[in-house]
Every structure is written in C-alpha cells, then in structure tokens.
Design a protein around this motif. Structure first.
Motif, PDB file in Angstrom:
ATOM      1  N   MET A 107       0.827  -1.208   0.000  1.00 16.37           N
ATOM      2  CA  MET A 107       0.000   0.000   0.000  1.00 16.37           C
ATOM      3  C   MET A 107       0.864   1.263   0.000  1.00 16.37           C
ATOM      4  O   MET A 107       0.503   2.266  -0.616  1.00 16.37           O
ATOM      5  CB  MET A 107      -0.946  -0.018   1.197  1.00 16.37           C
ATOM      6  N   ALA A 150       1.855   1.853  -3.471  1.00 14.85           N
ATOM      7  CA  ALA A 150       0.732   2.419  -4.223  1.00 14.85           C
ATOM      8  C   ALA A 150       0.622   3.920  -3.971  1.00 14.85           C
ATOM      9  O   ALA A 150       0.324   4.693  -4.884  1.00 14.85           O
ATOM     10  CB  ALA A 150      -0.572   1.718  -3.841  1.00 14.85           C
ATOM     11  N   ALA A 162      -1.259   2.754  -9.134  1.00 13.65           N
ATOM     12  CA  ALA A 162      -1.733   2.796  -7.747  1.00 13.65           C
ATOM     13  C   ALA A 162      -2.910   1.848  -7.555  1.00 13.65           C
ATOM     14  O   ALA A 162      -2.991   1.130  -6.549  1.00 13.65           O
ATOM     15  CB  ALA A 162      -2.122   4.223  -7.369  1.00 13.65           C
ATOM     16  N   PHE A 163      -3.817   1.837  -8.524  1.00 17.03           N
ATOM     17  CA  PHE A 163      -4.968   0.938  -8.419  1.00 17.03           C
ATOM     18  C   PHE A 163      -4.517  -0.513  -8.502  1.00 17.03           C
ATOM     19  O   PHE A 163      -4.996  -1.362  -7.743  1.00 17.03           O
ATOM     20  CB  PHE A 163      -5.987   1.224  -9.517  1.00 17.03           C
ATOM     21  N   THR A 170      -3.032  -1.458  -5.212  1.00 25.05           N
ATOM     22  CA  THR A 170      -4.063  -1.513  -4.177  1.00 25.05           C
ATOM     23  C   THR A 170      -4.896  -2.780  -4.313  1.00 25.05           C
ATOM     24  O   THR A 170      -5.179  -3.469  -3.322  1.00 25.05           O
ATOM     25  CB  THR A 170      -4.975  -0.278  -4.266  1.00 25.05           C
ATOM     26  N   ALA A 214      -5.222  -5.864  -1.659  1.00 24.40           N
ATOM     27  CA  ALA A 214      -6.519  -6.292  -1.125  1.00 24.40           C
ATOM     28  C   ALA A 214      -6.746  -7.781  -1.329  1.00 24.40           C
ATOM     29  O   ALA A 214      -7.157  -8.500  -0.400  1.00 24.40           O
ATOM     30  CB  ALA A 214      -7.636  -5.486  -1.780  1.00 24.40           C
ATOM     31  N   ILE A 232      -9.253  -2.138   2.454  1.00 26.90           N
ATOM     32  CA  ILE A 232      -8.078  -1.689   1.696  1.00 26.90           C
ATOM     33  C   ILE A 232      -8.516  -0.916   0.458  1.00 26.90           C
ATOM     34  O   ILE A 232      -7.971   0.154   0.149  1.00 26.90           O
ATOM     35  CB  ILE A 232      -7.195  -2.891   1.320  1.00 26.90           C
ATOM     36  N   LEU A 233      -9.507  -1.427  -0.250  1.00 28.23           N
ATOM     37  CA  LEU A 233     -10.011  -0.720  -1.434  1.00 28.23           C
ATOM     38  C   LEU A 233     -10.623   0.618  -1.046  1.00 28.23           C
ATOM     39  O   LEU A 233     -10.417   1.638  -1.721  1.00 28.23           O
ATOM     40  CB  LEU A 233     -11.043  -1.583  -2.159  1.00 28.23           C
ATOM     41  N   HIS A 262     -10.035   2.564   1.651  1.00 29.91           N
ATOM     42  CA  HIS A 262      -9.061   3.538   2.153  1.00 29.91           C
ATOM     43  C   HIS A 262      -8.147   4.064   1.050  1.00 29.91           C
ATOM     44  O   HIS A 262      -7.494   5.089   1.236  1.00 29.91           O
ATOM     45  CB  HIS A 262      -8.216   2.914   3.265  1.00 29.91           C
ATOM     46  N   SER A 263      -8.108   3.376  -0.081  1.00 26.45           N
ATOM     47  CA  SER A 263      -7.221   3.816  -1.161  1.00 26.45           C
ATOM     48  C   SER A 263      -7.662   5.127  -1.785  1.00 26.45           C
ATOM     49  O   SER A 263      -6.854   5.854  -2.362  1.00 26.45           O
ATOM     50  CB  SER A 263      -7.150   2.739  -2.254  1.00 26.45           C
ATOM     51  N   THR A 318     -16.681  -1.026  -3.217  1.00 30.90           N
ATOM     52  CA  THR A 318     -15.601  -1.683  -2.482  1.00 30.90           C
ATOM     53  C   THR A 318     -15.954  -3.091  -2.024  1.00 30.90           C
ATOM     54  O   THR A 318     -15.065  -3.878  -1.702  1.00 30.90           O
ATOM     55  CB  THR A 318     -15.220  -0.853  -1.238  1.00 30.90           C
TER      56      THR A 318
END
Length: 335
Positions: free
Chosen positions: A110, A113, A122-123, A126, A130, A158-159, A161-162, A170
């Motif tokens: 993370m 990312a 970044a995606f 992430t 996750a 995790i998704l 908070h990204s 999410t």
C-alpha cells in the motif's frame, strides 16, 4: 438470506423467527462492520495501516452476539489446529507471527501504491494488496470461525481507504465470491496446492471488472429512468394543467421500456389508468395516443401497438469510446 429478505429486515424492521435469528445477527454484524470501516475512511487523517489489532477488532465485531464453538473467541487467535476440507491451517503457535508478517507486507504494498505517480499503477497495487490480504488470511486461518468474513472485510477496507474505488464498489467482490462459490474454492485450493497465486488474483480481477460493469449498468438504467421522467414533464410544461394532461402523462410513464402495448393493454396499464378510461369512448383514447405521438413520447408500431420512446434518452448516455461502459439497451429507430 436473499437481498430482499435483508431489505425487509433493515428497511421494514422485520424480525426473523427465533430459529433463524442467528442469520439476522450475522447480517447485522457484517453491515455494522462495513459501517465502521466507512466511518474510519471518512475520519482517516493519514494512510491506512493494517495491523493485527485492527484485524482482531473487526473479527470481534463480525462475531458479536453469535453462538460460537467453545474453541472460538471473537477477536482472539485460535489456540487449536483447524482443517477446512483438505486444507490444514497454519499451526496455532505460528499465527501471531504470520499475521504480523502479513500486515507488514500488505502495508509495504500500500505504501508503494501511495508513492506511485500514476493512478493506474496505484490501483493495480491496491487491488493486489486487497486480494493478497484476502488470500493469505484464508491460508493462515487465524480464527476458529469467521475467517472468510474477516478476509472479505479486509479486502473491502483496503479498497475503500485507497481513495481509488467508490465506497459503493468496495464490497462487490464479496457478492462475486458468493455467486461463484464453487469457482472461488477451486481457486483457493489451486493457489494453495499448485502455488497459483496469480490465478486467484486474475479470477478476482475478472470478477471485479464484471461486477463494476454491472453496477454501472444498474446506475445508467436508473439515470435513464430519471431522465425520462424529467423529459416527459418537460414535454407537458406547455400543456394546460388539466385532468387530460395528467391522464396522458400517467399513460406514458406507466409504459415499460421496449414493450409494445395493444390498445386494450394501454387502457389497463395501472388501476388508475383503467379508472381514467372506464366508460370513455375509443375516440378519446385515440386522441390521447395521437397527442402523445405528437409530443414524441410514444410511437405507434406497424402492428398498431404502442411503445414508449424512452430510447430517446440513450443519446445522452456515456459511450465506451469516451471511457465509459455503456449498457446495451434495446434501441429503436428514431424516424
């Protein structure tokens, strides 16, 4: 439980019979845990950190007020060995060490990312974090019960908070895993026995893509309906505010997209419309249909049947060539 049953509980405050109340409590715990994750996202003043303490807290919430086996303590690691099908979880004495290592590893991904300069990368990182967190928690199997729910909640958190995935999207993977349960367990098994971690990631990514497309299509169908209602009212804005106008507007708004209606079917679209036409002449009905055709709100087909012109709203839908996923509505000629 079905989605309708869940809605009945939370919208209509219905209680299940005593023999099924454990199901209701499980669902309440999941929704409460999701709500807390959402609050954490909004209140976060920095990067999300996955810690054993956080995971234990979520596990405790998920199993709150449930009858569990004697060897299961909500929020605490198991102290016994567990076997799920043919898979044996990590030795109980190794669980604390493995959970700390897992959290440290996921946090590193993370952090990478967060440092990357492109949203695509970044995606990717992430999503990677996750799904790996989900997979490895399932492997470690740190709890006597509730491991799957905890793994899915971590994945969602995790998704969320990204900042790269809308909150409403999410948790779609949970639905996907449920829909494809047999395939889900096959991929978990292959990841374990054949070291096919990439296969599990690919399976999850494919499902995430398809679930997002389904969500977008649902939203677009709803937007199409709202746009149509607004358009119909706009077309009537220069018509006198009479019972005649209200009757005609009711007719066009009651017609379903893509359905061709005979004259008799139009007359009985709803109880209100039926009462409008009760005892009236066919001449009045033809005048109504003629006016709606004139306003370009309905179209008469060669068969003599009528259909809604809601397809006119499709011109305002995002198109794939501009980066949007567009659903395939039943399109008609606009001549």
């Amino acid at each position: 439980m079905s989605e309708d049953e869940v809605d009945d509980i939370f919208v209509n405050d219905r209680r299940l019979p005593e023999s099924q109340q454990y199901l209701e409590q499980e669902v309440r715990n999941v929704l409460d845990s999701l709500g807390r994750v959402r609050q954490e996202v909004y209140a976060a003043d920095g990067a999300f950190r996955l810690t054993p303490e956080w995971v234990n807290e979520k596990h405790s919430q998920l199993l709150s007020s449930l009858d569990v086996a004697d060897y299961v303590t909500p929020g605490e690691y198991r102290t016994v060995s567990v076997v799920v099908g043919t898979y044996r979880g990590a030795p109980a004495e190794d669980v604390p060490f493995l959970m700390q290592k897992l959290c440290d590893w996921i946090n590193e991904i993370m952090d990478s990312a967060a440092r990357t300069s492109t949203k695509d990368e970044a995606f990717f990182l992430t999503f990677f974090a996750a799904t790996l967190a989900h997979l490895y928690l399932a492997w470690i199997h740190p709890y006597g019960d509730g491991n799957g729910r905890t793994a899915r909640l971590i994945e969602c958190a995790i998704l969320a908070h990204s900042g790269l995935v809308p909150w409403i999207s999410t948790n779609v993977l949970s639905d996907y895993y449920n829909r494809t349960r047999t395939r889900y367990y096959e991929k978990l098994d292959a990841a374990s026995k054949q070291r096919d971690v990439a296969g599990f990631i690919a399976y999850s990514a494919l499902g995430f893509r398809d679930q997002l497309r389904e969500q977008v299509q649902t939203v677009q169908v709803q937007q199409r309906g709202v746009a149509w209602i607004n358009y119909v009212h706009e077309r009537f804005q220069h018509e006198p505010a009479t019972d005649i106008a209200r009757r005609r507007r009711a007719v066009v708004l009651a017609m379903l997209p893509g359905v061709e209606y005979s004259r008799k079917e139009v007359r009985y679209l709803t109880p209100d419309i039926s009462s409008f036409y009760d005892g009236t002449s066919d001449r009045l009905f033809r005048r109504d249909m003629g006016k709606l055709i004139e306003l370009e709100l309905i179209k008469e087909r060669p068969s003599g049947k009528y259909e809604s012109c809601i397809w006119r709203m499709d011109a305002f839908m995002p198109q794939p060539e501009y980066g949007a996923y567009a659903p395939v509505f039943e399109r008609r000629d606009v001549s």
